[in-house]
Structure formats: structure tokens, C-alpha cells
Design a protein around this motif. Structure first.
Motif, PDB file in Angstrom:
ATOM      1  N   VAL A   1      11.555  -3.116   1.707  1.00 46.27           N
ATOM      2  CA  VAL A   1      11.479  -2.351   2.953  1.00 46.27           C
ATOM      3  C   VAL A   1      10.123  -2.560   3.622  1.00 46.27           C
ATOM      4  O   VAL A   1      10.035  -2.761   4.846  1.00 46.27           O
ATOM      5  N   ASP A   2       9.073  -2.535   2.822  1.00 48.30           N
ATOM      6  CA  ASP A   2       7.721  -2.703   3.363  1.00 48.30           C
ATOM      7  C   ASP A   2       7.558  -4.082   4.000  1.00 48.30           C
ATOM      8  O   ASP A   2       6.993  -4.204   5.101  1.00 48.30           O
ATOM      9  N   SER A   3       8.057  -5.109   3.335  1.00 49.41           N
ATOM     10  CA  SER A   3       7.956  -6.469   3.868  1.00 49.41           C
ATOM     11  C   SER A   3       8.732  -6.603   5.173  1.00 49.41           C
ATOM     12  O   SER A   3       8.258  -7.234   6.124  1.00 49.41           O
ATOM     13  N   ALA A   4       9.921  -6.004   5.214  1.00 45.68           N
ATOM     14  CA  ALA A   4      10.731  -6.072   6.432  1.00 45.68           C
ATOM     15  C   ALA A   4      10.000  -5.400   7.599  1.00 45.68           C
ATOM     16  O   ALA A   4      10.013  -5.918   8.729  1.00 45.68           O
ATOM     17  N   CYS A   5       9.361  -4.274   7.346  1.00 43.46           N
ATOM     18  CA  CYS A   5       8.603  -3.584   8.396  1.00 43.46           C
ATOM     19  C   CYS A   5       7.479  -4.471   8.933  1.00 43.46           C
ATOM     20  O   CYS A   5       7.272  -4.564  10.155  1.00 43.46           O
ATOM     21  N   GLU A   6       6.759  -5.127   8.024  1.00 44.52           N
ATOM     22  CA  GLU A   6       5.658  -5.993   8.436  1.00 44.52           C
ATOM     23  C   GLU A   6       6.158  -7.202   9.205  1.00 44.52           C
ATOM     24  O   GLU A   6       5.548  -7.633  10.190  1.00 44.52           O
ATOM     25  N   GLU A   7       7.264  -7.770   8.754  1.00 44.89           N
ATOM     26  CA  GLU A   7       7.820  -8.948   9.437  1.00 44.89           C
ATOM     27  C   GLU A   7       8.240  -8.621  10.866  1.00 44.89           C
ATOM     28  O   GLU A   7       8.002  -9.408  11.787  1.00 44.89           O
ATOM     29  N   ILE A   8       8.856  -7.463  11.045  1.00 44.58           N
ATOM     30  CA  ILE A   8       9.289  -7.058  12.381  1.00 44.58           C
ATOM     31  C   ILE A   8       8.080  -6.787  13.281  1.00 44.58           C
ATOM     32  O   ILE A   8       8.019  -7.231  14.433  1.00 44.58           O
ATOM     33  N   ARG A   9       7.112  -6.081  12.729  1.00 43.63           N
ATOM     34  CA  ARG A   9       5.933  -5.714  13.520  1.00 43.63           C
ATOM     35  C   ARG A   9       5.125  -6.955  13.942  1.00 43.63           C
ATOM     36  O   ARG A   9       4.550  -6.997  15.029  1.00 43.63           O
ATOM     37  N   ASN A  10       5.080  -7.962  13.075  1.00 42.75           N
ATOM     38  CA  ASN A  10       4.213  -9.111  13.308  1.00 42.75           C
ATOM     39  C   ASN A  10       4.907 -10.308  13.946  1.00 42.75           C
ATOM     40  O   ASN A  10       4.289 -11.366  14.112  1.00 42.75           O
ATOM     41  N   SER A  11       6.175 -10.177  14.286  1.00 37.59           N
ATOM     42  CA  SER A  11       6.903 -11.310  14.874  1.00 37.59           C
ATOM     43  C   SER A  11       6.578 -11.460  16.363  1.00 37.59           C
ATOM     44  O   SER A  11       7.017 -10.666  17.193  1.00 37.59           O
TER      45      SER A  11
ATOM     46  N   PHE B   1      12.193 -13.038   9.773  1.00 38.42           N
ATOM     47  CA  PHE B   1      12.600 -11.839   9.039  1.00 38.42           C
ATOM     48  C   PHE B   1      13.206 -12.207   7.688  1.00 38.42           C
ATOM     49  O   PHE B   1      14.411 -12.095   7.469  1.00 38.42           O
ATOM     50  N   ILE B   2      12.368 -12.618   6.773  1.00 34.55           N
ATOM     51  CA  ILE B   2      12.825 -13.067   5.456  1.00 34.55           C
ATOM     52  C   ILE B   2      13.441 -11.923   4.655  1.00 34.55           C
ATOM     53  O   ILE B   2      14.411 -12.099   3.925  1.00 34.55           O
ATOM     54  N   SER B   3      12.888 -10.734   4.807  1.00 38.17           N
ATOM     55  CA  SER B   3      13.301  -9.590   3.983  1.00 38.17           C
ATOM     56  C   SER B   3      14.299  -8.672   4.672  1.00 38.17           C
ATOM     57  O   SER B   3      14.796  -7.730   4.050  1.00 38.17           O
ATOM     58  N   LEU B   4      14.587  -8.932   5.928  1.00 31.67           N
ATOM     59  CA  LEU B   4      15.348  -7.959   6.711  1.00 31.67           C
ATOM     60  C   LEU B   4      16.771  -7.758   6.196  1.00 31.67           C
ATOM     61  O   LEU B   4      17.246  -6.621   6.111  1.00 31.67           O
ATOM     62  N   GLU B   5      17.459  -8.834   5.859  1.00 31.39           N
ATOM     63  CA  GLU B   5      18.841  -8.686   5.398  1.00 31.39           C
ATOM     64  C   GLU B   5      18.906  -7.846   4.132  1.00 31.39           C
ATOM     65  O   GLU B   5      19.743  -6.948   4.011  1.00 31.39           O
ATOM     66  N   ALA B   6      18.004  -8.150   3.174  1.00 30.97           N
ATOM     67  CA  ALA B   6      17.986  -7.368   1.926  1.00 30.97           C
ATOM     68  C   ALA B   6      17.614  -5.919   2.198  1.00 30.97           C
ATOM     69  O   ALA B   6      18.192  -4.993   1.617  1.00 30.97           O
ATOM     70  N   ALA B   7      16.664  -5.694   3.092  1.00 33.97           N
ATOM     71  CA  ALA B   7      16.232  -4.319   3.409  1.00 33.97           C
ATOM     72  C   ALA B   7      17.354  -3.534   4.067  1.00 33.97           C
ATOM     73  O   ALA B   7      17.481  -2.322   3.850  1.00 33.97           O
ATOM     74  N   SER B   8      18.178  -4.221   4.873  1.00 29.08           N
ATOM     75  CA  SER B   8      19.258  -3.521   5.579  1.00 29.08           C
ATOM     76  C   SER B   8      20.325  -2.999   4.625  1.00 29.08           C
ATOM     77  O   SER B   8      21.101  -2.118   4.974  1.00 29.08           O
ATOM     78  N   LYS B   9      20.359  -3.526   3.406  1.00 21.96           N
ATOM     79  CA  LYS B   9      21.352  -3.101   2.416  1.00 21.96           C
ATOM     80  C   LYS B   9      20.846  -1.962   1.536  1.00 21.96           C
ATOM     81  O   LYS B   9      21.590  -1.439   0.708  1.00 21.96           O
ATOM     82  N   ILE B  10      19.594  -1.610   1.708  1.00 22.58           N
ATOM     83  CA  ILE B  10      19.003  -0.543   0.890  1.00 22.58           C
ATOM     84  C   ILE B  10      19.308   0.804   1.535  1.00 22.58           C
ATOM     85  O   ILE B  10      18.955   1.045   2.693  1.00 22.58           O
ATOM     86  N   GLN B  11      19.974   1.666   0.792  1.00 26.37           N
ATOM     87  CA  GLN B  11      20.278   3.009   1.278  1.00 26.37           C
ATOM     88  C   GLN B  11      19.057   3.896   1.045  1.00 26.37           C
ATOM     89  O   GLN B  11      18.709   4.213  -0.099  1.00 26.37           O
ATOM     90  N   LEU B  12      18.400   4.277   2.112  1.00 24.48           N
ATOM     91  CA  LEU B  12      17.146   5.013   1.983  1.00 24.48           C
ATOM     92  C   LEU B  12      17.339   6.380   1.332  1.00 24.48           C
ATOM     93  O   LEU B  12      16.476   6.859   0.606  1.00 24.48           O
ATOM     94  N   LYS B  13      18.480   7.016   1.585  1.00 29.36           N
ATOM     95  CA  LYS B  13      18.753   8.303   0.946  1.00 29.36           C
ATOM     96  C   LYS B  13      18.861   8.128  -0.565  1.00 29.36           C
ATOM     97  O   LYS B  13      18.308   8.918  -1.338  1.00 29.36           O
TER      98      LYS B  13
END
Length: 304
Positions: free
Chosen positions: A98-108, A179-191
Motif C-alpha cells: 500500500v505504501d509503495s502504491a501511494c508513493e508511485e501515484i504521488r510521484n508519477s 504503478f508497479i504496486s498498484l494492482e497488488a494494492a488494489s486487492k488488499i482489503q483495508l478493513k
């Protein structure tokens, strides 16, 4: 179920009290928990003075378990220990994703350019209206790119945008590679991730509570106390580190929402995780009973 553990009953309990994962695995310990005696079982057997060999295997097993104070709580502590490393590693991996996905989105930079072009397209379409000079847009407005259609009812605004980008800014078309991590992060249920993290913290509290209680058990819990104390020290450091990482990732996710002009309070990470930082200790003593005794059942219910 008991027959799956091919050892004499005293040896089983010695291994359990030693928290020895080289002898007992998680499935075996869970089976032991299932066969813990109920209050009625204890009442029926505590005054038994006959030949123990004349009893069935289940009753003999109960008698062995009854020698250990709060045996079910101790077995659940053992279960937590057996699952801890894998659970901690899974949570940490998910947080890093999740952290990597956030950084990738912010820095693109490519994403930023595309968002600018979408804003420009929207302002062009709304020229002459109150919305024709917007300085930004809500993220949910992106859904309109596929909803808005041309007069032929086939071509959408998304089709048009892609066509324009491909012809005038083709270098942006591979923005998804940022967005290398985005697909994997999208499958993580935060709850679910929040629940797992709370479970680890609560599990550690139960360990600490049982450790304090076991120090008054006498010799029967002597080895258990020593092993549990060593594990609790190491696990405590790991849980504190994990909690700090969790908080950092939560802040990063909230920060990303703010970066896009969204309210973090309306995002799942904030909604589901606000209880984590202030995980109550008021339930510690109640939880020490590890869910309390089961409802009374006859010994024969367990089978012989």
C-alpha cells in the motif's frame, strides 16, 4: 482427532507447556483446544478416584489437561506464537505494498500530465458555463470519461482522450508502468488489514495477561513462563515496529487523499483504522479468560 497426535498424553502437554513448535504444529494445538474439558466435564472428573486406565481416552486426556491451570488460555497463547511470524510478515508485506502504491501515484509525472489534460478537456467542453474555468476536479469525476458519449452513442470521452494523447502526447500512454504496486494494492482489503493488525495487538495483550497469571501457578507452569517471557519480549518489539509502520502507511494514504483534494475521512483507510491507535486495554482482563468456559456438555459428547 486425538489420534492424529501420536504421543503419550503427558508428553503432549509437556510439549505444549514448553511452547515447542518442533513437536506440535498449529493444527495439532487447535485440536487440543477443541478437546479442552467443559465445566461439566471438570465437575464429573475432579473427584474421580478410580483406576484411570479404565476410563476412555477422552476422559484420560481431560484428566491430563486438568492438571494445568487455565489450560485453554495457555494453548491459545501457543497458537498465537505458532501463527505470529507468518501473520506479522503478511501484514508487513501488505503495508509495504500500500505504501509503495501511494508513493508511485504521488510521484508519477506522467499521471500529473494526464490529469492536467483531463482538466483542460473538461474546461474546453464546459466553456461559456460556470464550470468552464475550473482549477481542479474531484476524482469521482473521472468516471464521467466513460459515461459521456458522442452522438453515435459508441465513442466515449475516454476514447477521445486516448486518441488525443496517442496523437499528441504518445509518451504518456505507458503511464501505467509507473504503478508497479498498484494492482497488488488494489486487492488488499483495508478493513481486513485493520482487523488483522488489531488482532495482533490484542493477541499480545492476552500473552502478557496469561504470563502474569501463570507466574502464580507454581512448578507446573515454570517452563511455560520462561518460554513465554522470552517470546513476549521479542514479539512486543515486533508488534511495536509493526504498529509504527501501520501508522506511517495510514498517514501516507491519508496524505495521498489530501494531495488529490479529497477528504481522508471519506476514505476507507481512515474509516476502518481510527480505532487502532487507541486500542483499548480496558478489555485486557476480560480477554485473559480467552473467551471463557464453554457451555456444559457431558463427557460422552466428546466421544471415547
Amino acid at each position: 482427532m486425538l489420534t492424529k497426535i501420536k504421543m503419550p498424553l503427558p508428553d503432549i502437554m509437556n510439549a505444549a507447556l514448553a511452547l515447542d513448535d518442533s513437536i506440535l504444529d498449529g493444527d495439532q494445538v487447535e485440536n487440543l483446544i477443541k478437546f479442552c474439558p467443559t465445566e461439566e466435564d471438570v465437575e464429573l472428573l475432579k473427584n474421580y478416584t478410580g483406576d484411570k486406565e479404565s476410563l476412555g481416552k477422552c476422559e484420560q486426556f481431560f484428566l491430563e489437561l486438568m492438571k494445568v491451570p487455565r489450560v485453554e488460555a495457555k494453548l491459545k497463547v501457543f497458537c498465537f506464537k505458532l501463527q505470529f511470524n507468518n501473520q506479522r510478515a503478511d501484514i508487513r508485506k501488505s503495508l509495504y505494498t500500500v505504501d509503495s502504491a501511494c508513493e508511485e501515484i504521488r510521484n508519477s509525472n506522467k499521471l500529473k500530465e494526464i490529469m492536467k489534460k483531463i482538466l483542460s478537456l473538461g474546461n474546453t467542453l464546459n466553456r461559456g458555463t460556470a464550470r468552464g474555468a475550473a482549477v481542479g476536479f474531484r476524482l469521482d469525476s473521472l468516471l464521467k470519461l466513460t459515461d459521456t458519449r458522442a452522438t453515435n452513442n459508441k465513442t466515449t470521452l475516454m476514447h477521445y482522450l486516448c486518441k488525443v494523447l496517442d496523437s499528441r502526447s504518445s509518451h504518456l500512454m505507458d503511464f501505467h508502468k509507473d504503478f508497479i504496486s498498484l494492482e497488488a494494492a488494489s486487492k488488499i482489503q483495508l478493513k481486513a488489514l485493520a482487523d488483522e493488525q488489531r488482532g495482533v495487538v490484542k493477541g499480545l495483550e492476552k500473552l502478557e495477561t496469561e504470563l502474569i497469571a501463570s507466574e502464580n501457578d507454581g512448578i507446573v507452569s515454570e517452563v511455560f513462563c520462561k518460554r513465554l517471557k522470552d517470546f513476549t519480549v521479542a514479539a512486543g518489539a515486533e508488534v511495536r515496529s509493526l504498529t509504527a509502520l501501520y501508522t506511517a502507511v495510514e498517514n501516507n494514504a491519508d496524505g495521498l487523499a489530501l494531495y488529490f483534494g479529497e477528504d481522508p475521512a471519506g476514505c476507507p483507510f481512515e474509516q476502518e483504522n481510527c480505532k487502532l491507535a487507541a486500542l483499548e486495554k480496558k478489555n485486557t482482563l476480560k480477554d485473559a479468560d480467552t473467551d471463557g468456559p464453554k457451555s456444559a456438555n457431558s463427557i460422552n459428547k466428546h466421544g471415547r
